[in-house]
Motif scaffolding. Structure first.
Motif, PDB file in Angstrom:
ATOM      1  N   SER A 195      -8.145   9.601 -13.998  1.00  0.00           N
ATOM      2  CA  SER A 195      -6.826   8.885 -13.702  1.00  0.00           C
ATOM      3  C   SER A 195      -5.737   9.583 -14.655  1.00  0.00           C
ATOM      4  CB  SER A 195      -7.108   7.410 -14.026  1.00  0.00           C
ATOM      5  OG  SER A 195      -7.736   6.916 -13.017  1.00  0.00           O
ATOM      6  N   THR A 196      -4.620   9.526 -14.276  1.00  0.00           N
ATOM      7  CA  THR A 196      -3.410  10.041 -15.076  1.00  0.00           C
ATOM      8  C   THR A 196      -2.956   8.736 -15.934  1.00  0.00           C
ATOM      9  OG1 THR A 196      -1.797   9.229 -13.697  1.00  0.00           O
ATOM     10  CG2 THR A 196      -2.458  11.191 -13.300  1.00  0.00           C
ATOM     11  N   PRO A 197      -2.411   9.074 -17.162  1.00  0.00           N
ATOM     12  CA  PRO A 197      -2.051   7.761 -18.200  1.00  0.00           C
ATOM     13  C   PRO A 197      -1.282   6.713 -17.336  1.00  0.00           C
ATOM     14  CG  PRO A 197      -1.639   9.904 -19.234  1.00  0.00           C
ATOM     15  CD  PRO A 197      -1.905  10.546 -17.843  1.00  0.00           C
ATOM     16  N   ALA A 198      -0.272   6.985 -16.407  1.00  0.00           N
ATOM     17  CA  ALA A 198       0.333   6.055 -15.535  1.00  0.00           C
ATOM     18  C   ALA A 198      -0.731   5.451 -14.718  1.00  0.00           C
ATOM     19  CB  ALA A 198       1.446   6.789 -14.724  1.00  0.00           C
ATOM     20  N   GLU A 199      -1.784   6.202 -14.117  1.00  0.00           N
ATOM     21  CA  GLU A 199      -2.426   5.462 -13.024  1.00  0.00           C
ATOM     22  C   GLU A 199      -3.303   4.507 -14.052  1.00  0.00           C
ATOM     23  OE1 GLU A 199      -3.292   8.732  -9.688  1.00  0.00           O
ATOM     24  OE2 GLU A 199      -4.588   8.642 -11.233  1.00  0.00           O
ATOM     25  N   GLN A 200      -3.753   4.811 -15.215  1.00  0.00           N
ATOM     26  CA  GLN A 200      -4.861   4.096 -16.100  1.00  0.00           C
ATOM     27  C   GLN A 200      -3.829   2.981 -16.464  1.00  0.00           C
ATOM     28  OE1 GLN A 200      -7.910   4.979 -16.431  1.00  0.00           O
ATOM     29  NE2 GLN A 200      -8.085   2.878 -17.509  1.00  0.00           N
TER      30      GLN A 200
ATOM     31  N   GLY B 158      -4.019  -3.338 -11.205  1.00  0.00           N
ATOM     32  CA  GLY B 158      -3.532  -2.660  -9.947  1.00  0.00           C
ATOM     33  C   GLY B 158      -4.927  -2.223  -9.022  1.00  0.00           C
ATOM     34  N   GLY B 159      -4.635  -2.548  -7.723  1.00  0.00           N
ATOM     35  CA  GLY B 159      -5.925  -2.367  -6.738  1.00  0.00           C
ATOM     36  C   GLY B 159      -5.479  -3.370  -5.781  1.00  0.00           C
ATOM     37  N   PHE B 160      -6.631  -3.154  -4.650  1.00  0.00           N
ATOM     38  CA  PHE B 160      -6.369  -4.219  -3.495  1.00  0.00           C
ATOM     39  C   PHE B 160      -7.632  -4.880  -3.258  1.00  0.00           C
ATOM     40  CE2 PHE B 160      -2.653  -1.074  -2.814  1.00  0.00           C
ATOM     41  CZ  PHE B 160      -1.949  -1.956  -2.590  1.00  0.00           C
TER      42      PHE B 160
ATOM     43  N   GLY C 234       0.691   9.075  -5.011  1.00  0.00           N
ATOM     44  CA  GLY C 234       0.346   9.928  -4.104  1.00  0.00           C
ATOM     45  C   GLY C 234      -1.389   9.790  -3.737  1.00  0.00           C
ATOM     46  N   ARG C 235      -2.007   8.600  -4.300  1.00  0.00           N
ATOM     47  CA  ARG C 235      -3.197   8.367  -3.939  1.00  0.00           C
ATOM     48  C   ARG C 235      -3.338   7.026  -4.537  1.00  0.00           C
ATOM     49  NH1 ARG C 235      -6.404  12.102  -8.392  1.00  0.00           N
ATOM     50  NH2 ARG C 235      -5.599  10.989 -10.378  1.00  0.00           N
ATOM     51  N   TYR C 236      -4.575   6.484  -4.151  1.00  0.00           N
ATOM     52  CA  TYR C 236      -5.033   4.936  -4.449  1.00  0.00           C
ATOM     53  C   TYR C 236      -5.721   5.223  -5.891  1.00  0.00           C
ATOM     54  CZ  TYR C 236      -3.692   3.170  -0.153  1.00  0.00           C
ATOM     55  OH  TYR C 236      -3.128   2.784   0.861  1.00  0.00           O
ATOM     56  N   PRO C 237      -5.144   4.984  -7.078  1.00  0.00           N
ATOM     57  CA  PRO C 237      -5.717   4.951  -8.391  1.00  0.00           C
ATOM     58  C   PRO C 237      -7.277   4.281  -8.459  1.00  0.00           C
ATOM     59  CG  PRO C 237      -3.538   4.756  -8.753  1.00  0.00           C
ATOM     60  CD  PRO C 237      -3.836   4.574  -7.359  1.00  0.00           C
ATOM     61  N   HIS C 238      -7.276   3.042  -7.838  1.00  0.00           N
ATOM     62  CA  HIS C 238      -8.576   2.306  -7.848  1.00  0.00           C
ATOM     63  C   HIS C 238      -9.667   2.869  -7.260  1.00  0.00           C
ATOM     64  CE1 HIS C 238      -6.245   0.917  -4.111  1.00  0.00           C
ATOM     65  NE2 HIS C 238      -7.269   0.727  -3.779  1.00  0.00           N
TER      66      HIS C 238
ATOM     67  N   HIS D 219       0.828  -1.141   0.011  1.00  0.00           N
ATOM     68  CA  HIS D 219      -0.004   0.020  -0.097  1.00  0.00           C
ATOM     69  C   HIS D 219       0.780   1.285   0.157  1.00  0.00           C
ATOM     70  CE1 HIS D 219      -3.215  -2.690   0.862  1.00  0.00           C
ATOM     71  NE2 HIS D 219      -4.059  -1.699   0.874  1.00  0.00           N
ATOM     72  N   ARG D 220       1.741   1.206   0.820  1.00  0.00           N
ATOM     73  CA  ARG D 220       2.867   2.367   0.959  1.00  0.00           C
ATOM     74  C   ARG D 220       3.618   2.847  -0.647  1.00  0.00           C
ATOM     75  NH1 ARG D 220       7.977   2.356   4.796  1.00  0.00           N
ATOM     76  NH2 ARG D 220       8.846   0.837   3.170  1.00  0.00           N
ATOM     77  N   GLU D 221       3.842   1.786  -1.239  1.00  0.00           N
ATOM     78  CA  GLU D 221       4.432   1.639  -2.610  1.00  0.00           C
ATOM     79  C   GLU D 221       3.594   2.380  -3.527  1.00  0.00           C
ATOM     80  OE1 GLU D 221       5.871  -1.936  -3.898  1.00  0.00           O
ATOM     81  OE2 GLU D 221       7.146  -2.186  -2.246  1.00  0.00           O
ATOM     82  N   VAL D 222       2.018   2.110  -3.508  1.00  0.00           N
ATOM     83  CA  VAL D 222       1.282   2.687  -4.348  1.00  0.00           C
ATOM     84  C   VAL D 222       1.155   4.234  -4.135  1.00  0.00           C
ATOM     85  CG1 VAL D 222      -1.226   2.867  -5.000  1.00  0.00           C
ATOM     86  CG2 VAL D 222      -0.050   0.631  -4.549  1.00  0.00           C
ATOM     87  N   ILE D 223       1.172   4.718  -2.760  1.00  0.00           N
ATOM     88  CA  ILE D 223       1.072   6.146  -2.349  1.00  0.00           C
ATOM     89  C   ILE D 223       2.200   6.592  -2.741  1.00  0.00           C
ATOM     90  CG2 ILE D 223       1.009   7.613  -0.512  1.00  0.00           C
ATOM     91  CD1 ILE D 223      -1.705   6.318  -1.368  1.00  0.00           C
ATOM     92  N   GLU D 224       3.597   6.064  -2.613  1.00  0.00           N
ATOM     93  CA  GLU D 224       4.820   6.755  -2.972  1.00  0.00           C
ATOM     94  C   GLU D 224       4.691   6.979  -4.509  1.00  0.00           C
ATOM     95  OE1 GLU D 224       8.127   4.836   0.341  1.00  0.00           O
ATOM     96  OE2 GLU D 224       7.476   3.651  -1.465  1.00  0.00           O
ATOM     97  N   GLU D 225       3.986   6.265  -5.301  1.00  0.00           N
ATOM     98  CA  GLU D 225       4.301   6.251  -6.752  1.00  0.00           C
ATOM     99  C   GLU D 225       3.125   7.149  -7.027  1.00  0.00           C
ATOM    100  OE1 GLU D 225       4.059   3.566 -10.758  1.00  0.00           O
ATOM    101  OE2 GLU D 225       4.140   2.443  -8.741  1.00  0.00           O
TER     102      GLU D 225
END
Length: 200
Positions: A186-191, A198-200, A173-177, A165-171
């Motif tokens: 969503s940004t292109p990277a998030e998409q 991706g998700g939990f 700054g929020r949970y894209p899912h 979970h921390r890795e996602v926030i580090e990358e």
């Protein structure tokens, strides 16, 4: 009238704060089951709304009540309001209650699974500061269960999820899912991350 003990028995199979949890109850967690969502709404939906409306402050006078409040606001909201903005409506209250318990050291009175669910509001937060606290919390949980074979494996698993979970926030700054439910673009990277599962 439903009491904190009823919520603990439903989620953990016992209202003892350090009780072990059987497989049947563990299977209730972390999966999207429409039947379960409906059951939680029918049995506890009124309590979720009461908690969100500040009507269950009296529950904060006992550790059982505090844990039940965390479940109502951090878990049951996600069942009842799945895939909507309201699924996260209780996060701030759940986090506040959880932090108070942790800062008192009373989380150490809880069993492995009860303690893990107490820590999840930290893991669900989208701030890096709270993510670090989550990792520290689950690291302590892991280290306190090194002796028992099953407990050690489960505690290690909770810790690894905290790291993920921390890795996602580090990358991001929020949970894209959460973006769709919260009306965020969503940004292109998030998409790209979401399209890869991706998700939990």
């Amino acid at each position: 009238m439903t009491q904190p003990a009823d919520i603990l028995r439903f989620w953990f199979g016992s209202d003892r704060l350090n009780a072990p949890v059987d497989d049947a109850h563990r299977q209730l967690w972390f999966s999207a089951q429409e039947e379960l969502d409906q059951q939680i709404e029918e049995n506890f939906g009124h309590l979720v709304e009461a908690a969100l409306g500040g009507e269950l402050e009296g529950w904060r006078t006992s550790l059982a009540g505090e844990l039940a409040l965390v479940l109502l606001c951090d878990q049951f909201t996600r069942n009842i309001y799945r895939d909507t903005r309201r699924a996260f409506a209780g996060d701030a209250l759940a986090r506040k209650v959880a932090l108070e318990v942790i800062e008192r050291g009373d989380d150490e009175q809880l069993g492995l699974y009860q303690r893990a669910f107490l820590g999840m509001p930290l893991e669900h937060d989208e701030s890096l500061e709270m993510q670090q606290r989550s990792v520290e919390f689950f690291d302590r949980l892991r280290k306190s269960h090194l002796d028992g074979a099953e407990g050690a494996a489960q505690a290690e698993n909770f810790y690894q999820y905290a790291l993920a979970h921390r890795e996602v926030i580090e990358e991001f700054g929020r949970y894209p899912h959460r973006n769709a439910a919260l009306g965020r673009a969503s940004t292109p990277a998030e998409q790209a991350w979401l399209e890869k599962g991706g998700g939990f």
